[in-house]
Design a protein around this motif. Structure first.
Motif: not given
Ligand SMILES: Nc1ncnc2c1ncn2[C@@H]1O[C@H](COP(=O)(O)OP(=O)(O)O)[C@@H](O)[C@H]1O
Ligand SMILES: [Mg+2]
Length: 396
Positions: A256-268
């Motif tokens: 994951l990139p170091h970027q907090w957004c809807e899809w990264t939040d979801h994936l985590l």
């Protein structure tokens, strides 16, 4: 029971075509992708001449036993292992049935066949747990940019493939700045950006096309690494990509990139494992704490794992593993030393650490990590040893 299957059905007669469409439109199939195609058994091998087979292929055949067996032989040549074949025919003959089962056909159904009968056959086929296995998804996150999370994700995927000797997918989701093409020294004509651009069009064939085979087991879904081509990523696209990847491989490592957004939040939130890579400093400690708390609400007890990286780069000021354990309750599962020369050389050569310096202690650490995250025991290649001795003589 809802199915999550990919199915191609080749109908020959209008009656069977109608029934297959009923199967396709059944409520139980809402989460599956099923196509009803013409041409019966004869059309199937041609259809797969240049693409992979789905989880299930249903074929109808009208000819005699010899025609049926010959047709199935041609289909077998293009069928991927793991694809289940269901046959619809009209020969009511127990010997033929046995022959078909012996050749790996999953089910033989007699015409006239009903939609319920086909759905029941699918339910039986995929009832046992593990019948349609889903891969484990490990999401790798850097507490701060530059912590070494991508390096860890790449080496982890590489070692997991060696450890398990089964398909592993490494997906680089840092579309703008991902380093996978350089790190693995590969030439990716299509990338993860192409896979994610149109979720409704994403299927196994497109996924395969976007991936590069790094070795026998590791497939790399590389990032374009070009900020100009990186568009917005939809949560739906992430789900579709993960579903396909985890169907194609028992293990999926996501960078994951170091970027907090809807899809990264979801994936985590949905990943089976989250591995945070952190450097031993105060800012990283704070970010690990924030992330741990954010994930607690989403993942419950399945908290993240922690790896400390670049240890001893600043011996006098660095925090210790104990500091992390005591202040935020995350005990590092692994501590990787600062080895600029080793990592620099491997990066320059486009190699994983295990390839560049197999015997280095860092390579051993990555192997350990893979062992801990594999979720099962290593696959050891059997070496046929012929023991000749007195015992052997007695056995004879
Ligand atoms: N233990 C280490 N010792 C020395 N250099 C490292 C170490 N781990 C990673 N690096 C280097 O740090 C840089 C950043 O790593 P990267 O994996 O891209 O970080 P991230 O993905 O967390 O932003 C890379 O040049 C990598 O080779
Ligand atoms: Mg990165």
């Amino acid at each position: 029971m809802f199915f999550r299957l990919t199915i191609d059905a080749f109908a020959l007669t209008p009656g069977v075509a109608e029934v297959l469409k009923q199967v396709r439109d059944d409520r139980q199939m809402a989460k599956s992708r099923m196509e009803v195609l013409p041409g019966g058994l004869a059309a199937a091998p041609l259809h797969y001449a240049d693409k992979g087979t789905p989880q299930v292929v249903i074929v109808e055949e009208e000819g005699d036993d010899a025609a049926l067996l010959a047709g199935l032989d041609r289909l077998a040549e293009v069928c991927e292992s793991g694809t289940r074949v269901l046959v619809i025919g009209e020969a009511n003959d127990i010997r033929l049935y046995r022959t078909l089962m012996g050749r790996g056909v999953s089910e033989y159904m007699l015409r006239p066949v009903g939609a319920r009968q086909i759905l029941d056959a699918l339910a039986t086929l995929f009832a046992e747990p593990g019948a349609a296995p889903k891969g484990r998804v490990t999401a790798c996150w850097g507490a701060r940019g530059g912590a070494g999370s991508s390096t860890l994700a790449q080496n982890l995927a590489f070692e997991l493939a060696r450890f398990l000797r089964e398909p592993v997918v490494y997906a680089d989701l840092d579309l703008a700045f991902g380093t996978s093409v350089l790190a693995f020294n590969i030439d990716a004509k299509q990338t993860v950006a192409d896979a994610l651009a149109h979720p409704e069009r994403l299927d196994e064939v497109l996924m395969e096309r976007c991936m590069v085979d790094y070795d026998d087991h590791l497939k790399v879904l590389a990032a374009p690494g070009d900020c100009r081509s990186a568009g917005r990523i939809e949560v739906e696209a992430i789900d579709r990509m993960l579903e396909l990847a985890s169907r194609m491989a028992g293990t999926v490592v996501v960078d994951l990139p170091h970027q907090w957004c809807e899809w990264t939040d979801h994936l985590l939130s949905v990943a089976d494992e989250v591995v945070i890579t952190a450097t031993p400093d105060l800012a990283s400690l704070r970010d690990c704490k924030t992330l741990k708390e954010a994930l607690l609400a989403r993942r419950g007890s399945a908290g993240p794992r922690l790896v400390l990286n670049r240890m001893d780069a600043a011996k006098k000021t660095q925090l210790t593993a104990k500091d992390f354990e005591e202040t935020i309750g995350l005990k590092p599962m692994l501590v990787i030393p600062y080895e600029p020369q080793l990592f620099g050389e491997a990066a320059n050569n486009g190699q994983m650490i295990g390839e560049h310096s197999k015997a280095h202690r860092v390579a051993e650490l990555f192997r350990q990590l893979a062992g801990q995250l594999a979720g099962k025991a290593p696959v050891v290649r059997k070496v046929e040893t012929k023991k000749k001795g007195l015992m052997d003589m007695f056995r004879r």
